[in-house]
Design a protein around this motif. Sequence first.
Motif, short mmCIF file in Angstrom:
data_model
loop_
_atom_site.label_atom_id
_atom_site.label_comp_id
_atom_site.label_asym_id
_atom_site.label_seq_id
_atom_site.Cartn_x
_atom_site.Cartn_y
_atom_site.Cartn_z
N GLN A 8 71.76 -58.56 -33.58
CA GLN A 8 70.93 -57.65 -34.37
C GLN A 8 69.74 -58.41 -34.94
OE1 GLN A 8 73.00 -55.72 -37.54
NE2 GLN A 8 71.25 -54.48 -38.13
N LYS A 9 68.57 -57.78 -34.87
CA LYS A 9 67.36 -58.37 -35.44
C LYS A 9 67.45 -58.28 -36.95
CE LYS A 9 64.57 -57.31 -31.49
NZ LYS A 9 63.50 -56.53 -30.92
N ILE A 10 67.03 -59.35 -37.60
CA ILE A 10 67.07 -59.40 -39.06
C ILE A 10 65.68 -59.67 -39.59
CG2 ILE A 10 67.99 -60.61 -41.07
CD1 ILE A 10 70.42 -61.38 -39.27
N PHE A 11 65.22 -58.82 -40.49
CA PHE A 11 63.96 -59.03 -41.21
C PHE A 11 64.25 -58.74 -42.66
CE2 PHE A 11 60.13 -57.79 -43.30
CZ PHE A 11 59.22 -58.74 -42.88
N SER A 12 64.00 -59.74 -43.51
CA SER A 12 64.30 -59.58 -44.92
C SER A 12 63.23 -60.28 -45.76
CB SER A 12 65.68 -60.16 -45.22
OG SER A 12 65.95 -60.12 -46.60
N ILE A 13 62.73 -59.58 -46.76
CA ILE A 13 61.79 -60.18 -47.70
C ILE A 13 62.62 -60.95 -48.72
CG2 ILE A 13 60.05 -59.74 -49.47
CD1 ILE A 13 59.50 -57.04 -48.02
N GLN A 14 62.35 -62.25 -48.82
CA GLN A 14 63.06 -63.09 -49.78
C GLN A 14 62.32 -63.15 -51.12
OE1 GLN A 14 66.18 -64.68 -48.62
NE2 GLN A 14 65.67 -62.99 -47.26
N ARG A 15 60.99 -63.29 -51.06
CA ARG A 15 60.14 -63.36 -52.26
C ARG A 15 58.73 -62.93 -51.90
NH1 ARG A 15 61.89 -66.14 -56.75
NH2 ARG A 15 63.71 -67.41 -56.43
N ILE A 16 58.05 -62.36 -52.89
CA ILE A 16 56.61 -62.10 -52.81
C ILE A 16 56.02 -62.63 -54.11
CG2 ILE A 16 54.80 -60.34 -52.75
CD1 ILE A 16 56.62 -58.69 -50.95
N TYR A 17 54.96 -63.44 -53.98
CA TYR A 17 54.42 -64.10 -55.16
C TYR A 17 52.95 -64.48 -54.94
CZ TYR A 17 55.66 -68.06 -52.20
OH TYR A 17 55.80 -68.91 -51.14
N VAL A 18 52.26 -64.73 -56.05
CA VAL A 18 50.89 -65.24 -56.01
C VAL A 18 50.98 -66.76 -55.93
CG1 VAL A 18 48.73 -65.49 -57.29
CG2 VAL A 18 49.92 -63.29 -57.28
N LYS A 19 50.36 -67.33 -54.92
CA LYS A 19 50.38 -68.79 -54.75
C LYS A 19 49.17 -69.43 -55.43
CE LYS A 19 51.66 -72.27 -51.58
NZ LYS A 19 53.04 -72.57 -51.32
N ASP A 20 48.03 -68.74 -55.37
CA ASP A 20 46.81 -69.26 -55.98
C ASP A 20 45.91 -68.07 -56.31
OD1 ASP A 20 44.84 -70.99 -56.90
OD2 ASP A 20 44.13 -71.53 -54.91
N ILE A 21 45.20 -68.17 -57.42
CA ILE A 21 44.33 -67.08 -57.84
C ILE A 21 43.13 -67.66 -58.58
CG2 ILE A 21 45.47 -66.66 -60.05
CD1 ILE A 21 45.30 -63.68 -59.40
N SER A 22 41.96 -67.08 -58.32
CA SER A 22 40.75 -67.57 -58.97
C SER A 22 39.76 -66.43 -59.11
CB SER A 22 40.15 -68.70 -58.13
OG SER A 22 38.89 -69.07 -58.63
N PHE A 23 39.09 -66.39 -60.26
CA PHE A 23 38.01 -65.44 -60.49
C PHE A 23 36.89 -66.18 -61.20
CE2 PHE A 23 35.63 -62.38 -62.98
CZ PHE A 23 35.37 -61.40 -62.03
N GLU A 24 35.68 -66.09 -60.64
CA GLU A 24 34.53 -66.75 -61.23
C GLU A 24 33.41 -65.73 -61.39
OE1 GLU A 24 33.35 -70.18 -58.93
OE2 GLU A 24 35.44 -70.54 -58.36
N CYS A 76 36.11 -63.90 -56.10
CA CYS A 76 37.53 -63.68 -56.36
C CYS A 76 38.33 -64.19 -55.17
CB CYS A 76 37.77 -62.19 -56.58
SG CYS A 76 39.41 -61.79 -57.13
N ASP A 77 39.27 -65.08 -55.42
CA ASP A 77 40.17 -65.60 -54.40
C ASP A 77 41.60 -65.29 -54.80
OD1 ASP A 77 38.74 -67.03 -52.31
OD2 ASP A 77 38.14 -68.45 -53.86
N VAL A 78 42.36 -64.74 -53.87
CA VAL A 78 43.78 -64.51 -54.10
C VAL A 78 44.53 -65.00 -52.86
CG1 VAL A 78 45.59 -62.78 -54.37
CG2 VAL A 78 43.46 -62.54 -55.63
N HIS A 79 45.51 -65.86 -53.09
CA HIS A 79 46.42 -66.30 -52.04
C HIS A 79 47.77 -65.66 -52.35
CE1 HIS A 79 44.01 -70.20 -51.04
NE2 HIS A 79 43.25 -69.13 -51.10
N GLN A 80 48.03 -64.56 -51.68
CA GLN A 80 49.26 -63.80 -51.87
C GLN A 80 50.27 -64.30 -50.85
OE1 GLN A 80 49.59 -61.18 -54.29
NE2 GLN A 80 51.72 -61.60 -53.82
N ALA A 81 51.44 -64.67 -51.28
CA ALA A 81 52.42 -65.27 -50.38
C ALA A 81 53.73 -64.52 -50.38
CB ALA A 81 52.66 -66.73 -50.79
N GLY A 82 54.48 -64.75 -49.34
CA GLY A 82 55.81 -64.19 -49.24
C GLY A 82 56.70 -65.09 -48.42
#
Length: 142
Positions: A8-24, A76-82
């Motif tokens: 069986q194929k398995i796909f599971s989200i373990q975490r979603i988080y912001v890795k880096d963020i910047s606003f100038e 604006c820089d956002v590094h959204q990770a999962g």
Amino acid sequence: MSEKKIKQKIFSIQRIYVKDISFEAPHTPEIFKISTVPTMKFNIDTDIKKLKLNIFEIILKVRVIVKDKTNLVFLCDVHQAGIFLIDNFYEEELKHCLAVYCPNILFPYARSCISHLVSYGSFPQLNLEPINFDNIFNKQLK
């Protein structure tokens, strides 16, 4: 008669988080007095890292640059990770999953982050259009 056992194929989200963020917004508050129509540049990129067997970190990097004729209005820089558990996929399916499906999950989080940062900077709300990651993936294959 031996039958191959189909895993069986398995796909599971373990975490979603912001890795880096910047606003100038280097020209505030003076920039608020200027009444020109700014231009916007939008860049997007992904980093794929294999953390261990069948565990991957996907980083969706989104950059928005808004300028008027002479000044940077904001950046604006956002590094959204999962972190995703992906198992029993064929190689081509795995590539598609990592390059298309995972970024599709992460983009709404990044878009929300950017929208909030821009409004916290006292600029008009910025609503980024959805992205066709399938189209990007197919262009990269060619």
